[in-house]
Write a protein that holds these residues in place. Structure first.
Motif, PDB file in Angstrom:
ATOM      1  N   VAL A 265      35.374  18.695  18.413  1.00  0.00           N
ATOM      2  CA  VAL A 265      35.801  17.941  19.468  1.00  0.00           C
ATOM      3  C   VAL A 265      36.880  18.956  20.459  1.00  0.00           C
ATOM      4  O   VAL A 265      37.777  19.577  20.095  1.00  0.00           O
ATOM      5  CB  VAL A 265      36.937  16.817  18.931  1.00  0.00           C
ATOM      6  CG1 VAL A 265      37.623  16.092  19.599  1.00  0.00           C
ATOM      7  CG2 VAL A 265      36.265  16.202  17.542  1.00  0.00           C
TER       8      VAL A 265
ATOM      9  N   GLY B 298      39.942  19.832  22.186  1.00  0.00           N
ATOM     10  CA  GLY B 298      41.287  20.250  22.234  1.00  0.00           C
ATOM     11  C   GLY B 298      41.180  20.086  20.669  1.00  0.00           C
ATOM     12  O   GLY B 298      43.094  20.275  20.495  1.00  0.00           O
TER      13      GLY B 298
ATOM     14  N   THR C  70      28.452  13.508  22.248  1.00  0.00           N
ATOM     15  CA  THR C  70      29.132  12.615  23.678  1.00  0.00           C
ATOM     16  C   THR C  70      30.321  12.644  24.613  1.00  0.00           C
ATOM     17  O   THR C  70      30.815  14.037  24.646  1.00  0.00           O
ATOM     18  CB  THR C  70      29.761  11.794  22.194  1.00  0.00           C
ATOM     19  OG1 THR C  70      29.041  11.196  21.194  1.00  0.00           O
ATOM     20  CG2 THR C  70      30.997  10.750  23.252  1.00  0.00           C
ATOM     21  N   MET C  71      29.963  12.600  25.442  1.00  0.00           N
ATOM     22  CA  MET C  71      30.620  13.284  26.878  1.00  0.00           C
ATOM     23  C   MET C  71      31.455  11.817  27.854  1.00  0.00           C
ATOM     24  O   MET C  71      30.302  10.793  27.908  1.00  0.00           O
ATOM     25  CB  MET C  71      29.739  13.785  27.492  1.00  0.00           C
ATOM     26  CG  MET C  71      28.539  13.510  28.401  1.00  0.00           C
ATOM     27  SD  MET C  71      28.173  14.826  29.067  1.00  0.00           S
ATOM     28  CE  MET C  71      26.176  14.235  28.560  1.00  0.00           C
TER      29      MET C  71
ATOM     30  N   HIS D 260      31.306  10.880  31.304  1.00  0.00           N
ATOM     31  CA  HIS D 260      30.488  10.555  31.873  1.00  0.00           C
ATOM     32  C   HIS D 260      28.767  11.346  31.844  1.00  0.00           C
ATOM     33  O   HIS D 260      29.222  12.810  31.851  1.00  0.00           O
ATOM     34  CB  HIS D 260      30.720  10.585  33.347  1.00  0.00           C
ATOM     35  CG  HIS D 260      31.630  11.703  33.993  1.00  0.00           C
ATOM     36  ND1 HIS D 260      30.371  12.620  35.242  1.00  0.00           N
ATOM     37  CD2 HIS D 260      32.816  13.111  33.604  1.00  0.00           C
ATOM     38  CE1 HIS D 260      31.388  13.334  35.705  1.00  0.00           C
ATOM     39  NE2 HIS D 260      32.076  13.607  34.719  1.00  0.00           N
ATOM     40  N   ALA D 261      27.578  10.917  32.305  1.00  0.00           N
ATOM     41  CA  ALA D 261      26.871  11.659  32.359  1.00  0.00           C
ATOM     42  C   ALA D 261      26.874  12.753  33.484  1.00  0.00           C
ATOM     43  O   ALA D 261      26.556  12.945  34.851  1.00  0.00           O
ATOM     44  CB  ALA D 261      25.757  10.617  32.560  1.00  0.00           C
TER      45      ALA D 261
ATOM     46  N   THR E  49      22.857  11.540  23.306  1.00  0.00           N
ATOM     47  CA  THR E  49      23.931  11.915  23.995  1.00  0.00           C
ATOM     48  C   THR E  49      24.210   9.742  24.131  1.00  0.00           C
ATOM     49  O   THR E  49      23.597   9.202  24.762  1.00  0.00           O
ATOM     50  CB  THR E  49      22.975  11.839  25.489  1.00  0.00           C
ATOM     51  OG1 THR E  49      22.044  10.707  25.663  1.00  0.00           O
ATOM     52  CG2 THR E  49      22.324  13.373  24.900  1.00  0.00           C
ATOM     53  N   THR E  50      25.601   9.647  24.063  1.00  0.00           N
ATOM     54  CA  THR E  50      26.231   9.057  24.492  1.00  0.00           C
ATOM     55  C   THR E  50      28.017   8.977  25.369  1.00  0.00           C
ATOM     56  O   THR E  50      28.284  10.214  25.524  1.00  0.00           O
ATOM     57  CB  THR E  50      26.723   7.847  22.934  1.00  0.00           C
ATOM     58  OG1 THR E  50      27.541   9.236  22.381  1.00  0.00           O
ATOM     59  CG2 THR E  50      25.888   7.643  22.831  1.00  0.00           C
ATOM     60  N   ARG E  51      28.416   7.952  25.953  1.00  0.00           N
ATOM     61  CA  ARG E  51      30.041   7.807  26.881  1.00  0.00           C
ATOM     62  C   ARG E  51      30.777   7.720  25.553  1.00  0.00           C
ATOM     63  O   ARG E  51      30.892   7.033  25.048  1.00  0.00           O
ATOM     64  CB  ARG E  51      29.200   6.767  27.738  1.00  0.00           C
ATOM     65  CG  ARG E  51      30.740   7.424  28.835  1.00  0.00           C
ATOM     66  CD  ARG E  51      30.505   5.779  29.640  1.00  0.00           C
ATOM     67  NE  ARG E  51      30.174   4.051  28.423  1.00  0.00           N
ATOM     68  CZ  ARG E  51      30.749   3.161  29.152  1.00  0.00           C
ATOM     69  NH1 ARG E  51      30.755   2.787  30.675  1.00  0.00           N
ATOM     70  NH2 ARG E  51      30.631   1.762  28.902  1.00  0.00           N
ATOM     71  N   GLY E  52      31.440   8.685  25.707  1.00  0.00           N
ATOM     72  CA  GLY E  52      32.760   8.695  25.397  1.00  0.00           C
ATOM     73  C   GLY E  52      33.953  10.836  25.332  1.00  0.00           C
ATOM     74  O   GLY E  52      33.442  10.913  26.275  1.00  0.00           O
ATOM     75  N   ALA E  53      34.565   9.913  24.511  1.00  0.00           N
ATOM     76  CA  ALA E  53      35.810  11.349  24.516  1.00  0.00           C
ATOM     77  C   ALA E  53      34.757  12.427  24.047  1.00  0.00           C
ATOM     78  O   ALA E  53      34.179  13.154  23.449  1.00  0.00           O
ATOM     79  CB  ALA E  53      36.829  11.574  23.337  1.00  0.00           C
TER      80      ALA E  53
ATOM     81  N   THR F 172      32.676  15.378  22.366  1.00  0.00           N
ATOM     82  CA  THR F 172      32.423  14.758  20.572  1.00  0.00           C
ATOM     83  C   THR F 172      31.279  15.888  20.520  1.00  0.00           C
ATOM     84  O   THR F 172      30.366  15.120  21.113  1.00  0.00           O
ATOM     85  CB  THR F 172      32.302  13.849  20.207  1.00  0.00           C
ATOM     86  OG1 THR F 172      34.470  13.398  20.612  1.00  0.00           O
ATOM     87  CG2 THR F 172      32.862  14.237  18.374  1.00  0.00           C
TER      88      THR F 172
END
Lengths: 319, 319
Positions: free
Chosen positions: A47, A49, A88-89, A91-92, A120-124, A126
């Protein structure tokens, strides 16, 4: 978009393996299993940070996400084969994905490790990677096999990654020593060949991800033993000693995480053989202590005094 | 802390499986492989606010995180065996973990699926699960095997999960219909037995996670074919029809995600046999259209008019 992102990663990490019947692109991957082997699997998450500083390059993140998992296989003495990726990030971000795939592929290539599935997914930001490897039945190394009287050894040098993080966080002046330490933080080299070589000779084994005291402590708990370490024997890199000196080097070596060296125990009579086996594959190892009756890890300094080791390696959720 | 959280999950999801030589608690799991089978693996991530609404119970999250992955195995016709879990959450919330483990275990139990490895980390609520299943060599179902002339079928009813999400987001008045639809959103039942039954009779198969149009579109692309759907044949639940009526039900069925039903193609001559096979295991199936030459999915209404299907199922990063 999801499809094209994972497709980009697939293209950039492609590995020809005949045991991958169906790879990325269907609902699941289909894999042809080897005979006469046990499967060794692990999953680890990074993650932003928490496990890497903001600003870490996407290629370094891709490398390290795979490295920490290969290190788990190394600690079991397994040879790597396949991986799954959950990215997970926010934005694309195509540039990020390309860099990530490049770093991932750079480490995967020499192992002929194939990325066989992903999401692949949208989020913080990870990154979870799951890895699959193989070992002959009953030959895997575990944390639970240390025996009283065993010698305790570690591969490579300890504390470099923690020192590298310190350099980043305290803006230590650029130098080859600094670069070396930051490289150890961002591009750890999992000790896969060493782990496989130790299968027939070591008792217990673990990778040093949370710091020597914490990880050797896991061996002690799992094996029902204690450990005594000689601080004067801890292996330090010359970069570490040049920038930080003996005492700080010792603290980093005992408590710093992220080194991904192997800490293992071998019968005292086989220490020379184990070190020779590892040396043949270009991996140095150092004897740092011994397994004793009791519990917990004790550290003696060069004068024979016991150190206060209440300052332990970090654990997630506790720092 | 990391150790104790994953230990809690291990205790609450324990499954006795003789093929798990080493489960959670070492650097990696060690698994005994079956002979004469191929391994089928998938990984899927759920992010709060993207894949489930904030406020979803921890038990529902645990159930669904496993369900979406079992659904991937179902779409391949594989039988489930093992799972890995990567759970990232903002802080070490023991109540959340216990609820999560309970929901996960409730779905895992009837499949005797064992959670063999896991990692808990600090960060935004993100759950990745990797699953491992098995199928006889060459028997897995894929997206790429549809042939012109095949009938297109779906299991169960479509659009319920999207309707359930609508109910939550628009505070639809409590009723048994509403509860049914929300239950379909939060506790999808993966069609594992149906997938295995279809291994010898279906051509192409996919699970409906992103909406029928999107997922059937994946089959068309992978198989190099087109598809024609009769809107009047789409299966709707009585809860859906009671609360939303025909037209909205059709839109939910075509474009709503999260149903985790199977969409599959079979030679026209084998439709009755496939439906009977599925019926024997308590799974209804409905013929909704046919595979044609060309590309893309076309939908005809009850009057024979082509619908504008430019409103497609959602994809991550695009909504």
């Amino acid at each position: 978009m999801e499809f094209s992102l994972i497709e980009r990663i697939r293209e950039r990490t492609a590995q020809g393996r005949e045991d991958v019947r169906i790879g990325i692109g269907d609902d699941a991957a289909v894999l042809i299993l080897p005979t006469g082997q046990e499967q060794v699997v692990a999953i680890d998450t990074m993650v932003e940070g928490v496990h890497f500083p903001p600003g870490t390059s996407s290629a370094d993140i891709g490398w390290k996400a795979l490295a920490v998992n290969l290190s788990d296989l190394a600690a079991m003495g397994a040879s790597p084969a396949w991986a799954l990726l959950a990215l997970t990030m926010p934005h694309a971000d195509v540039d990020f994905v390309d860099g990530f795939a490049e770093g991932f592929a750079e480490l995967a290539r020499p192992y002929r490790l194939a990325l066989v599935g992903g999401d692949t997914t949208r989020g913080a930001l990870t990154v979870s990677v799951a890895v699959h490897g193989f070992a002959p039945p009953g030959k895997t190394l575990t944390r639970a096999a240390a025996r009283v009287g065993d010698a305790i050894l570690v591969t490579g040098t300890l504390g470099d990654a923690a020192a590298g993080l310190y350099c980043l966080q305290h803006a230590v002046e650029a130098s080859s020593h600094r670069d070396y330490l930051v490289g150890r933080l961002n591009r750890p080299a999992p000790r896969v060949a060493a782990g496989m070589a130790l299968r027939d000779i070591a008792h217990a084994c673990i990778d040093v991800s949370d710091g020597l005291l914490a990880d050797l402590g896991h061996i002690c708990i799992a094996s029902g033993v204690g450990a005594e370490i000689e601080a004067g024997l801890l292996p330090h890199s010359s970069a570490m000693l040049s920038l930080f000196g003996d005492t700080t080097a010792r603290d980093f070596a005992l408590s710093g995480g992220d080194d991904y060296e192997l800490c293992f125990t071998v019968p005292a009579a086989h220490v020379a053989e184990a070190m020779a086996d590892l040396a043949r594959m270009g991996c140095g190892a150092t004897r740092i202590g011994r397994v004793v009756e009791g519990q917990g890890v004790q550290v003696r300094d060069a004068q024979g005094q016991w150190l206060d080791t209440s300052r332990r390696g970090w654990e997630h959720f506790s720092r």
